[in-house]
Scaffold this motif. Structure first.
Motif, PDB file in Angstrom:
ATOM      1  N   LYS A 175     -54.736   9.368  23.825  1.00 12.59           N
ATOM      2  CA  LYS A 175     -55.673  10.437  23.163  1.00 12.59           C
ATOM      3  C   LYS A 175     -54.855  11.078  22.254  1.00 12.59           C
ATOM      4  O   LYS A 175     -55.329  12.422  21.768  1.00 12.59           O
ATOM      5  CB  LYS A 175     -56.421  11.071  23.999  1.00 12.59           C
ATOM      6  CG  LYS A 175     -57.517  10.585  24.790  1.00 12.59           C
ATOM      7  CD  LYS A 175     -58.795  10.074  23.907  1.00 12.59           C
ATOM      8  CE  LYS A 175     -59.748   9.508  24.816  1.00 12.59           C
ATOM      9  NZ  LYS A 175     -61.052   9.447  23.955  1.00 12.59           N
ATOM     10  N   GLN A 176     -53.431  10.787  21.962  1.00 14.54           N
ATOM     11  CA  GLN A 176     -52.792  11.590  20.982  1.00 14.54           C
ATOM     12  C   GLN A 176     -53.114  11.302  19.359  1.00 14.54           C
ATOM     13  O   GLN A 176     -53.876  10.259  19.213  1.00 14.54           O
ATOM     14  CB  GLN A 176     -51.242  11.169  21.079  1.00 14.54           C
ATOM     15  CG  GLN A 176     -50.744  11.487  22.483  1.00 14.54           C
ATOM     16  CD  GLN A 176     -50.832  13.169  22.787  1.00 14.54           C
ATOM     17  OE1 GLN A 176     -50.122  14.093  22.090  1.00 14.54           O
ATOM     18  NE2 GLN A 176     -51.562  13.617  23.742  1.00 14.54           N
ATOM     19  N   SER A 177     -52.875  12.275  18.669  1.00 21.83           N
ATOM     20  CA  SER A 177     -53.372  12.007  17.242  1.00 21.83           C
ATOM     21  C   SER A 177     -52.032  11.730  16.245  1.00 21.83           C
ATOM     22  O   SER A 177     -51.235  12.423  16.588  1.00 21.83           O
ATOM     23  CB  SER A 177     -54.084  13.252  16.638  1.00 21.83           C
ATOM     24  OG  SER A 177     -54.416  12.949  15.267  1.00 21.83           O
ATOM     25  N   TYR A 178     -52.063  10.825  15.577  1.00 19.18           N
ATOM     26  CA  TYR A 178     -50.950  10.193  14.695  1.00 19.18           C
ATOM     27  C   TYR A 178     -51.658  10.150  13.038  1.00 19.18           C
ATOM     28  O   TYR A 178     -52.767  10.274  12.965  1.00 19.18           O
ATOM     29  CB  TYR A 178     -50.472   8.829  15.179  1.00 19.18           C
ATOM     30  CG  TYR A 178     -50.148   8.990  16.443  1.00 19.18           C
ATOM     31  CD1 TYR A 178     -48.606   9.092  16.923  1.00 19.18           C
ATOM     32  CD2 TYR A 178     -50.889   8.733  17.648  1.00 19.18           C
ATOM     33  CE1 TYR A 178     -48.285   9.424  18.173  1.00 19.18           C
ATOM     34  CE2 TYR A 178     -50.421   8.490  18.823  1.00 19.18           C
ATOM     35  CZ  TYR A 178     -49.094   9.073  19.213  1.00 19.18           C
ATOM     36  OH  TYR A 178     -48.758   9.084  20.420  1.00 19.18           O
ATOM     37  N   GLY A 179     -50.561   9.933  12.188  1.00 20.02           N
ATOM     38  CA  GLY A 179     -50.722  10.001  10.971  1.00 20.02           C
ATOM     39  C   GLY A 179     -51.267   8.683  10.585  1.00 20.02           C
ATOM     40  O   GLY A 179     -51.187   7.688  11.117  1.00 20.02           O
ATOM     41  N   ALA A 232     -58.356   7.854   7.518  1.00 19.43           N
ATOM     42  CA  ALA A 232     -58.363   8.674   8.349  1.00 19.43           C
ATOM     43  C   ALA A 232     -59.591   9.185   9.270  1.00 19.43           C
ATOM     44  O   ALA A 232     -60.457   8.661   9.183  1.00 19.43           O
ATOM     45  CB  ALA A 232     -58.280  10.104   7.435  1.00 19.43           C
ATOM     46  N   ASN A 233     -59.083   9.976  10.432  1.00 20.89           N
ATOM     47  CA  ASN A 233     -60.194  10.214  11.553  1.00 20.89           C
ATOM     48  C   ASN A 233     -60.579   8.844  12.130  1.00 20.89           C
ATOM     49  O   ASN A 233     -61.763   8.756  12.006  1.00 20.89           O
ATOM     50  CB  ASN A 233     -61.368  11.063  10.888  1.00 20.89           C
ATOM     51  CG  ASN A 233     -60.774  12.323  10.309  1.00 20.89           C
ATOM     52  OD1 ASN A 233     -59.952  12.986  10.867  1.00 20.89           O
ATOM     53  ND2 ASN A 233     -61.049  12.678   8.954  1.00 20.89           N
ATOM     54  N   PRO A 265     -56.109  13.518  10.316  1.00 22.77           N
ATOM     55  CA  PRO A 265     -56.347  13.437   8.606  1.00 22.77           C
ATOM     56  C   PRO A 265     -55.302  12.840   7.754  1.00 22.77           C
ATOM     57  O   PRO A 265     -54.044  12.906   8.387  1.00 22.77           O
ATOM     58  CB  PRO A 265     -56.241  15.153   8.336  1.00 22.77           C
ATOM     59  CG  PRO A 265     -56.764  15.607   9.781  1.00 22.77           C
ATOM     60  CD  PRO A 265     -56.052  14.731  10.715  1.00 22.77           C
ATOM     61  N   SER A 266     -55.258  12.690   6.697  1.00 20.27           N
ATOM     62  CA  SER A 266     -54.312  11.834   5.851  1.00 20.27           C
ATOM     63  C   SER A 266     -53.326  12.951   5.202  1.00 20.27           C
ATOM     64  O   SER A 266     -53.893  14.014   4.428  1.00 20.27           O
ATOM     65  CB  SER A 266     -54.945  11.075   4.851  1.00 20.27           C
ATOM     66  OG  SER A 266     -54.173  10.471   3.815  1.00 20.27           O
ATOM     67  N   LEU A 267     -52.011  12.761   5.833  1.00 20.82           N
ATOM     68  CA  LEU A 267     -51.037  13.621   5.109  1.00 20.82           C
ATOM     69  C   LEU A 267     -49.972  12.857   4.515  1.00 20.82           C
ATOM     70  O   LEU A 267     -49.476  12.211   5.341  1.00 20.82           O
ATOM     71  CB  LEU A 267     -50.379  14.504   5.993  1.00 20.82           C
ATOM     72  CG  LEU A 267     -49.362  15.559   5.676  1.00 20.82           C
ATOM     73  CD1 LEU A 267     -49.750  16.423   4.404  1.00 20.82           C
ATOM     74  CD2 LEU A 267     -48.807  16.257   6.787  1.00 20.82           C
ATOM     75  N   VAL A 268     -49.804  12.860   3.126  1.00 21.25           N
ATOM     76  CA  VAL A 268     -48.893  11.661   2.524  1.00 21.25           C
ATOM     77  C   VAL A 268     -47.930  12.690   1.609  1.00 21.25           C
ATOM     78  O   VAL A 268     -48.640  13.358   0.802  1.00 21.25           O
ATOM     79  CB  VAL A 268     -49.566  10.627   1.581  1.00 21.25           C
ATOM     80  CG1 VAL A 268     -48.876   9.684   0.831  1.00 21.25           C
ATOM     81  CG2 VAL A 268     -50.582  10.041   2.727  1.00 21.25           C
ATOM     82  N   THR A 374     -47.762  15.427  11.688  1.00 22.60           N
ATOM     83  CA  THR A 374     -47.904  14.732  13.033  1.00 22.60           C
ATOM     84  C   THR A 374     -47.177  13.253  13.048  1.00 22.60           C
ATOM     85  O   THR A 374     -46.941  13.039  11.779  1.00 22.60           O
ATOM     86  CB  THR A 374     -49.416  14.313  13.103  1.00 22.60           C
ATOM     87  OG1 THR A 374     -50.013  13.539  12.342  1.00 22.60           O
ATOM     88  CG2 THR A 374     -50.027  15.692  13.544  1.00 22.60           C
ATOM     89  N   PRO A 375     -46.782  12.688  14.043  1.00 17.81           N
ATOM     90  CA  PRO A 375     -45.778  11.475  13.890  1.00 17.81           C
ATOM     91  C   PRO A 375     -46.875  10.432  13.143  1.00 17.81           C
ATOM     92  O   PRO A 375     -47.839  10.479  13.459  1.00 17.81           O
ATOM     93  CB  PRO A 375     -45.686  11.029  15.428  1.00 17.81           C
ATOM     94  CG  PRO A 375     -45.550  12.772  15.873  1.00 17.81           C
ATOM     95  CD  PRO A 375     -46.839  13.437  15.292  1.00 17.81           C
TER      96      PRO A 375
END
Length: 449
Positions: A175-179, A232-233, A265-268, A374-375
């Motif tokens: 349940k961790q969130s990643y890029g 994303a998401n 979310p998308s972070l580029v 985030t990783p």
């Protein structure tokens, strides 16, 4: 002398006590008796059949049933056969009908059932995943042959107990969130030689459809990377049906592996060592255009598309000529490259490269990026005179789509939906690698290996 007596209605021939030869008369008497028996046999043959005794009837019925069972087994074959021991669990179960169609197959092991599927003609059934080691299995199959006769067959067998085992671990946490650039990474405790069998045992599902491929980095690390970045998401689930799979000769997995994680979310970000600026894209839109300073000549920040690995505030950085506590540091290589706050180089940011290889940001911009990172967020470096080194971080985004496919033991693409994943021929894939920075790295990073 001879004497013929009658006793109890039967005739007896009794030789006299004298030692004389019976002579011709004796032979005539014996011939007469034999002839009489022949008349009786002939008389019986011309009438109704002699009644069969109960024992003979039971024996005939048993023989007939045995022959019928043998015929049924020949028409409906189960492998492994009944009574087999030390069965290789990775070989699985195969039910074959030589005449007609298979109606049903049930496989049980204690309270567990085994799933499987038919071929198009319903003449072959196979189980879907490997069997478990050290277990008893019972297979019951039913078919209807070409003459309409219902046939059943049963087999019970025992799978082997492995002499050696392999284990698998997944990088992602529950349940961790990643890029959006995060690949699934599986590591194995011992080398895998049956790579195709391992790939076939793995399932990926995604709340939003994607296309990807498995890629082996050596014999103990396996990646699943999407063709383009994850949407994303997205929620991603991994199911490794590994229990019973033979990793290498005589070495078996003895447990499955499952995990569920999220793509946020998308972070580029894209850093140019030539223009000395960092373009930041958040949630699909350009969010920042910030001045930076990258590695000075000889300590160049090298090209490639990486992913963020970890972050810390502060991080102790020690190198040739420096020992500093650095704030808002986001790491993207194993060798120690970060995007971080560098108040000491603000005057050079946007103008020239003065760092030891990291991407220097102003304290304000570093904090803004740090709070979102985030990783698994992609970090692309362009404009450097040098390319990145394979394995210095998660570098699977150095690979083109064609290169990625070559790293699969099956050589196939993987189409992923919410219901699971399917291997498909790469030629059947309609999606194409994106060149927009928001979707994936541009071709100028493919050489960075």
């Amino acid at each position: 002398m001879r004497q013929i007596d009658k006793a109890d209605g039967q005739r007896h021939i009794r030789a006299s006590r004298q030692g004389r030869s019976a002579g011709p008369g004796r032979w005539l008497a014996i011939t007469a008796v034999t002839g009489a028996a022949g008349l009786l046999i002939a008389a019986c043959s011309s009438g109704s059949p002699a009644p069969t005794t109960p024992a003979a009837s039971h024996s005939a019925a048993k023989a007939s049933a045995s022959a019928s069972a043998a015929a049924a087994r020949a028409q409906l074959h189960i492998s492994p056969g009944d009574g087999h021991h030390n069965v290789n669990p990775s070989k699985g179960i195969k039910v074959t009908s030589a005449s007609g169609k298979i109606q049903s197959v049930t496989v049980t092991s204690g309270h567990q059932t085994v799933s499987g599927s038919f071929n198009g003609a319903h003449t072959v059934w196979r189980n879907q995943w490997a069997l478990q080691p050290s277990r008893n299995y019972t297979v019951q199959a039913t078919a209807v042959n070409s003459s309409g006769t219902r046939i059943t067959s049963t087999s019970s067998f025992h799978t082997l107990t492995p002499g050696a085992s392999d284990t698998a671990m997944i990088f992602e946490g529950y349940k961790q969130s990643y890029g959006v650039a995060m690949p699934i990474r599986i590591t194995f405790s011992s080398p895998v030689t049956n790579k195709a069998a391992v790939e076939k045992a793995l399932q990926v599902s995604s709340s939003k459809p994607v296309t990807g491929a498995w890629y082996w980095d050596g014999n103990q690390t396996l990646y699943f990377r999407t063709m383009n970045y994850w949407p994303a998401n997205t929620t991603v689930s991994f199911d490794g049906h590994l229990n019973g799979v033979e990793a290498s000769a005589g070495v078996f997995f003895t447990a499955d592996l499952t995990q569920t994680f999220d793509i946020g979310p998308s972070l580029v970000v894209v850093a140019s060592t030539k223009t000395h600026y960092l373009n930041v894209f958040y949630k699909g839109k350009q969010w920042g255009h910030w001045p930076i300073s990258t590695g000075r000549p000889g300590l160049d920040t090298v090209n490639g598309t990486y992913i963020t690995l970890e972050k810390g505030n502060p991080v102790r950085m020690v190198g040739n000529g420096y020992n500093e506590l650095v704030n808002d540091a986001v790491r993207f290589t194993y060798s120690g490259d970060y995007l971080h706050s560098a108040p000491w180089s603000v005057g050079e940011q946007g103008i020239t490269n003065v760092s030891h290889g990291c991407v220097n940001l102003s304290p304000q911009h570093a904090a803004m990026y740090y709070n979102l990172a985030t990783p698994g967020d992609p970090v692309t470096v362009t404009g450097s005179p040098h390319t990145g080194k394979w394995g210095d971080g998660f570098t699977v985004w150095f690979l083109s789509w064609k290169q990625l496919l070559k790293g699969s033991a099956l050589g196939q693409a993987v189409q992923v939906t919410s219901s699971g994943s399917t291997f498909v021929s790469p030629s059947s894939v309609t999606q194409t690698p994106a060149t927009a920075r928001l979707a994936g790295p541009k071709p100028d990073n493919y050489a960075a290996q």
